[in-house]
Design a protein around this motif. Structure first.
Motif, PDB file in Angstrom:
ATOM      1  N   LYS A   1     -77.926  56.050 -46.320  1.00 16.97           N
ATOM      2  CA  LYS A   1     -78.498  55.405 -47.504  1.00 16.97           C
ATOM      3  C   LYS A   1     -78.343  53.887 -47.432  1.00 16.97           C
ATOM      4  CE  LYS A   1     -77.187  59.326 -50.504  1.00 16.97           C
ATOM      5  NZ  LYS A   1     -78.542  59.891 -50.606  1.00 16.97           N
ATOM      6  N   TYR A   2     -78.962  53.225 -48.394  1.00 21.74           N
ATOM      7  CA  TYR A   2     -78.839  51.764 -48.525  1.00 21.74           C
ATOM      8  C   TYR A   2     -78.459  51.453 -49.965  1.00 21.74           C
ATOM      9  CZ  TYR A   2     -79.959  46.824 -47.694  1.00 21.74           C
ATOM     10  OH  TYR A   2     -79.896  45.460 -47.537  1.00 21.74           O
ATOM     11  N   ARG A   3     -77.258  50.921 -50.137  1.00 20.14           N
ATOM     12  CA  ARG A   3     -76.779  50.618 -51.471  1.00 20.14           C
ATOM     13  C   ARG A   3     -76.053  49.268 -51.457  1.00 20.14           C
ATOM     14  NH1 ARG A   3     -79.646  54.307 -51.814  1.00 20.14           N
ATOM     15  NH2 ARG A   3     -79.351  56.324 -52.872  1.00 20.14           N
ATOM     16  N   ASN A   4     -76.382  48.438 -52.421  1.00 19.35           N
ATOM     17  CA  ASN A   4     -75.721  47.137 -52.582  1.00 19.35           C
ATOM     18  C   ASN A   4     -75.761  46.307 -51.294  1.00 19.35           C
ATOM     19  OD1 ASN A   4     -74.926  47.795 -55.290  1.00 19.35           O
ATOM     20  ND2 ASN A   4     -73.274  49.048 -54.431  1.00 19.35           N
ATOM     21  N   GLY A   5     -76.917  46.344 -50.627  1.00 16.37           N
ATOM     22  CA  GLY A   5     -77.102  45.508 -49.444  1.00 16.37           C
ATOM     23  C   GLY A   5     -76.451  46.027 -48.183  1.00 16.37           C
ATOM     24  N   LYS A   6     -76.030  47.294 -48.180  1.00 21.37           N
ATOM     25  CA  LYS A   6     -75.368  47.857 -47.006  1.00 21.37           C
ATOM     26  C   LYS A   6     -75.922  49.244 -46.673  1.00 21.37           C
ATOM     27  CE  LYS A   6     -71.897  45.172 -45.537  1.00 21.37           C
ATOM     28  NZ  LYS A   6     -71.626  44.851 -44.131  1.00 21.37           N
ATOM     29  N   VAL A   7     -75.978  49.545 -45.376  1.00 18.13           N
ATOM     30  CA  VAL A   7     -76.287  50.894 -44.923  1.00 18.13           C
ATOM     31  C   VAL A   7     -75.002  51.707 -44.998  1.00 18.13           C
ATOM     32  CG1 VAL A   7     -77.119  52.325 -43.016  1.00 18.13           C
ATOM     33  CG2 VAL A   7     -78.056  50.019 -43.351  1.00 18.13           C
ATOM     34  N   ILE A   8     -75.019  52.773 -45.777  1.00 19.82           N
ATOM     35  CA  ILE A   8     -73.803  53.563 -45.980  1.00 19.82           C
ATOM     36  C   ILE A   8     -74.042  55.016 -45.568  1.00 19.82           C
ATOM     37  CG2 ILE A   8     -73.020  52.078 -47.864  1.00 19.82           C
ATOM     38  CD1 ILE A   8     -73.856  54.404 -49.785  1.00 19.82           C
TER      39      ILE A   8
ATOM     40  N   THR B   1     -75.691  46.147 -34.971  1.00 21.55           N
ATOM     41  CA  THR B   1     -75.314  45.677 -36.310  1.00 21.55           C
ATOM     42  C   THR B   1     -75.687  46.713 -37.360  1.00 21.55           C
ATOM     43  OG1 THR B   1     -75.607  43.374 -35.621  1.00 21.55           O
ATOM     44  CG2 THR B   1     -75.605  43.815 -37.980  1.00 21.55           C
ATOM     45  N   PHE B   2     -76.840  47.340 -37.203  1.00 21.89           N
ATOM     46  CA  PHE B   2     -77.253  48.400 -38.133  1.00 21.89           C
ATOM     47  C   PHE B   2     -76.250  49.548 -38.101  1.00 21.89           C
ATOM     48  CE2 PHE B   2     -79.440  52.252 -39.368  1.00 21.89           C
ATOM     49  CZ  PHE B   2     -80.244  51.862 -40.428  1.00 21.89           C
ATOM     50  N   ILE B   3     -75.846  49.959 -36.900  1.00 25.60           N
ATOM     51  CA  ILE B   3     -74.942  51.106 -36.757  1.00 25.60           C
ATOM     52  C   ILE B   3     -73.519  50.748 -37.169  1.00 25.60           C
ATOM     53  CG2 ILE B   3     -73.903  52.719 -35.108  1.00 25.60           C
ATOM     54  CD1 ILE B   3     -76.488  52.334 -33.393  1.00 25.60           C
ATOM     55  N   ASP B   4     -72.985  49.669 -36.617  1.00 21.76           N
ATOM     56  CA  ASP B   4     -71.560  49.363 -36.751  1.00 21.76           C
ATOM     57  C   ASP B   4     -71.213  48.672 -38.066  1.00 21.76           C
ATOM     58  OD1 ASP B   4     -71.275  50.384 -34.184  1.00 21.76           O
ATOM     59  OD2 ASP B   4     -71.476  48.415 -33.240  1.00 21.76           O
ATOM     60  N   ASP B   5     -72.104  47.789 -38.525  1.00 17.72           N
ATOM     61  CA  ASP B   5     -71.790  46.972 -39.707  1.00 17.72           C
ATOM     62  C   ASP B   5     -72.594  47.345 -40.933  1.00 17.72           C
ATOM     63  OD1 ASP B   5     -70.106  45.533 -37.972  1.00 17.72           O
ATOM     64  OD2 ASP B   5     -71.736  44.167 -37.423  1.00 17.72           O
ATOM     65  N   GLY B   6     -73.591  48.192 -40.757  1.00 17.82           N
ATOM     66  CA  GLY B   6     -74.399  48.597 -41.907  1.00 17.82           C
ATOM     67  C   GLY B   6     -75.290  47.492 -42.445  1.00 17.82           C
ATOM     68  N   GLU B   7     -75.644  46.549 -41.584  1.00 13.56           N
ATOM     69  CA  GLU B   7     -76.493  45.440 -42.014  1.00 13.56           C
ATOM     70  C   GLU B   7     -77.860  45.534 -41.348  1.00 13.56           C
ATOM     71  OE1 GLU B   7     -74.623  41.695 -41.362  1.00 13.56           O
ATOM     72  OE2 GLU B   7     -72.764  42.260 -42.378  1.00 13.56           O
TER      73      GLU B   7
END
Length: 608
Positions: free
Chosen positions: A537-544, A410-416
């Motif tokens: 990075k982490y912006r607006n609740g997402k890993v980008i 989930t961290f890798i694929d969805d940025g959560e």
């Protein structure tokens, strides 16, 4: 039942064998207690395993076998085999050759075959062993007392170590080696067995069944794609298949159904293994050399560009040397556009011109460079020469719960960033200081039971081959207090001799370097310390992903598609880089994030 194992070392001569037999029988007759009588029975009359090896003061040639009659089998090796086989002539002529006879009160035919198989698997990982004269692999599926096999084998290995620590290093050293992890002697999972058997059937259909006929000369061969994500067992499957093919194994099956029937051999099949990764190439070459697959100038293991340039004539656009079978590991690293050293446009297409059949293993989430990007991934499966693809779905690397695997994915694929799951078998840790991460990985690496652990990082700091202008190493630097050299940057005086043939992570000095996808892709670490550089990075609740922060030009360079337009693939390729790095750890994933917001978000979840 309490496990009892016995290991006896004797000279590999007929006189020593007979003396060994006489001594065991004499001591058995003299003894008025049963253990001594049992020992003689287990070593002389019951199934045993044995190791024969050349002079241990030099590079060792070895053979591992199992038998129901150690005396008769040994006499055959000493008297008859040297007349027919050069390897046995060499062993019998070496006056310093020795033999280990191994017995156990739990041995049965199936267990001796499993012990034989693991001894072969272990010994071909030992630096002191130059070659093994074994060909077959015969791991057993299920049998009485199988649940005690690991216990029995560990006792045997400890007994062997007491007699020769150089030839029999610790089990942890063996298991940490890259050769072991890619060994063709691993017992395959049910899924791997099913896929391997299907591949064998298709090799038979395409190459060996003369009634069907091979592809006409000049037409591309058949393409067999096998897919699977990181850690699904692709490399072990291909290793097992390749070495079975190269060693002329005999297979029996009925091509029409699952019943036994048609017998065929892989004998004289011209098969080659390709991988476009320097570190993995080293591993496959070592295995091939030790098992005698690649000898007498008969090269079997290649990088794709060299294979193509050797087998294809670019001037006349004709094949110089056609082969039967090409097996490609990490096919997602093949180039799909030309480079200075490669005059073609697509390596898989050029390889198909050179073989009757190409088996290629893909994980599209591990494509790391724009020069390997596949514009239309479906085209691989839909080509007229493509065979129905096969897939590996089981996760075999990460020894974690489904919840932990899901957290990573989930961290890798969805940025959560999900809540951290509790997992007694796998550790995910977050650090607020890169030096603390470095210390933790060094601690894991120094623990012989924990095993191989290294730091790796996203390619967010400059690196070029060679030293910087004016000297000095290319470093991963964070703030004023953390600086470590990139992989391959330590000065020669910091290196130990003899490490050149080892994969990067196996070289002891690399605990003081930071690895990258260039050195760690395709390999396991027991504990992976991952530095997420400023591109994550982490912006607006997402890993980008921020491509502008990356130094990975292979990923950030644009790629010209067939429509003539340049396309930016950096977001996908850099997320693939993240995927490779975060799926290396077998038992643990330790994380430090350079981006302050990402670090805080991870720490908040981690601390609950």
């Amino acid at each position: 039942m309490k496990i009892k194992t016995w290991v006896e070392r004797i000279d590999f001569t007929e006189d020593s064998l007979l003396e060994f037999e006489s001594a065991e029988l004499a001591k058995s007759e003299e003894a008025d207690y049963s253990p001594r009588k049992k020992r003689a029975k287990y070593l002389l009359d019951y199934p045993t395993v044995y190791i024969v090896h050349s002079d241990a003061s030099r590079k060792v040639t070895a053979y591992v076998g199992e038998t129901n009659s150690i005396k008769q089998r040994t006499l055959t090796h000493i008297k008859a085999d040297p007349k027919a086989r050069a390897d046995w002539l060499k062993l019998s002529s070496d006056q310093k050759s020795q033999m280990y006879v191994i017995g156990s009160n739990l041995f049965n035919k199936s267990m001796t075959l499993d012990v034989e198989n693991r001894l072969i698997q272990y010994l071909h990982c030992v630096d002191a062993v130059e070659s093994l004269n074994n060909g077959r692999t015969n791991p057993q599926r299920d049998y009485y007392s199988k649940e005690r096999f690991d216990e029995v084998f560990s006792e045997i290995w400890k007994n062997l170590r007491r007699k020769d620590k150089k030839l029999f290093p610790t089990e942890q050293i063996i298991r940490d080696s890259a050769i072991f992890k890619a060994s063709p002697y691993h017992r395959l999972s049910d899924e791997q067995v099913m896929v391997k058997n299907e591949l064998v059937r298709r090799i038979y259909d395409v190459i060996l069944d003369k009634s069907t006929g091979q592809a006409p000369l000049g037409e591309p061969g058949k393409l067999q794609v096998v897919t699977g994500e990181a850690g699904s067992g692709k490399t072990v499957l291909l290793s097992s298949l390749f070495f079975e093919v190269c060693q002329g194994e005999t297979r029996t099956f009925n091509p029409e159904n699952d019943d036994d029937g048609t017998a065929f051999e892989f004998q004289d099949l011209d098969a080659h293994l390709l991988v476009n990764h320097d570190e993995q190439l080293k591993v496959y070459e070592q295995i091939a050399n030790k098992l005698g697959v690649q000898k007498d100038g008969n090269q079997r293991v290649w990088k794709p560009t060299r294979f193509i340039n050797t087998h294809y004539d670019w001037e006349t656009e004709t094949v110089k040397k056609h082969v039967d079978l090409i097996i490609i590991d990490e096919a997602h690293l093949l180039w799909t556009q030309g480079k200075q050293s490669y005059r073609g446009k697509n390596q898989i297409e050029d390889l198909l011109k050179c073989a009757d059949m190409v088996i290629a293993v893909y994980d599209f989430k591990q494509i790391l460079g724009a020069n390997a990007w596949i514009e239309d991934q479906d085209s691989i499966f839909e080509a007229s020469n493509a065979i129905e693809p096969l897939h590996l779905s089981n996760q075999m690397r990460i020894a974690a719960s489904e919840e932990t695997v899901q957290w990573i994915r989930t961290f890798i694929d969805d940025g959560e960033i999900l809540d951290f799951p509790e997992d007694e078998h796998y550790q995910v840790k977050v650090f607020d200081d890169p030096n603390a991460l470095r210390a933790a990985i060094k601690k894991e690496a120094s623990n012989t039971e924990r095993g191989l652990s290294r730091l790796v990082a996203t390619y967010d700091w400059p690196f070029k081959k060679g030293s910087k202008e004016g000297g000095g190493a290319w470093d991963v630097t964070i703030g004023a207090d953390f600086s470590m050299p990139w992989n391959g940057q330590l000065k020669p005086e910091h290196r130990r001799a003899g490490y050149g043939d080892l994969a990067w992570a196996e070289q002891e000095h690399t605990i003081n370097e930071v690895g990258s996808t260039f050195t760690i892709q395709g390999f396991d670490l027991n504990y992976a310390g991952v530095i997420l550089g400023p591109s994550v990075k982490y912006r607006n609740g997402k890993v980008i992903i921020s491509p502008e922060e990356s130094c990975n030009q292979a990923a950030t360079n644009k790629r010209t598609f067939q429509d003539g337009k340049k396309h930016n693939l950096a977001l996908s390729l850099l997320r693939n880089e993240l995927n490779v790095l975060m799926t290396r750890g077998v038992h643990g994933l330790y994380i430090y994030a350079v981006d302050e917001q990402l670090r805080e978000a991870l720490l908040q979840k981690y601390r609950g």
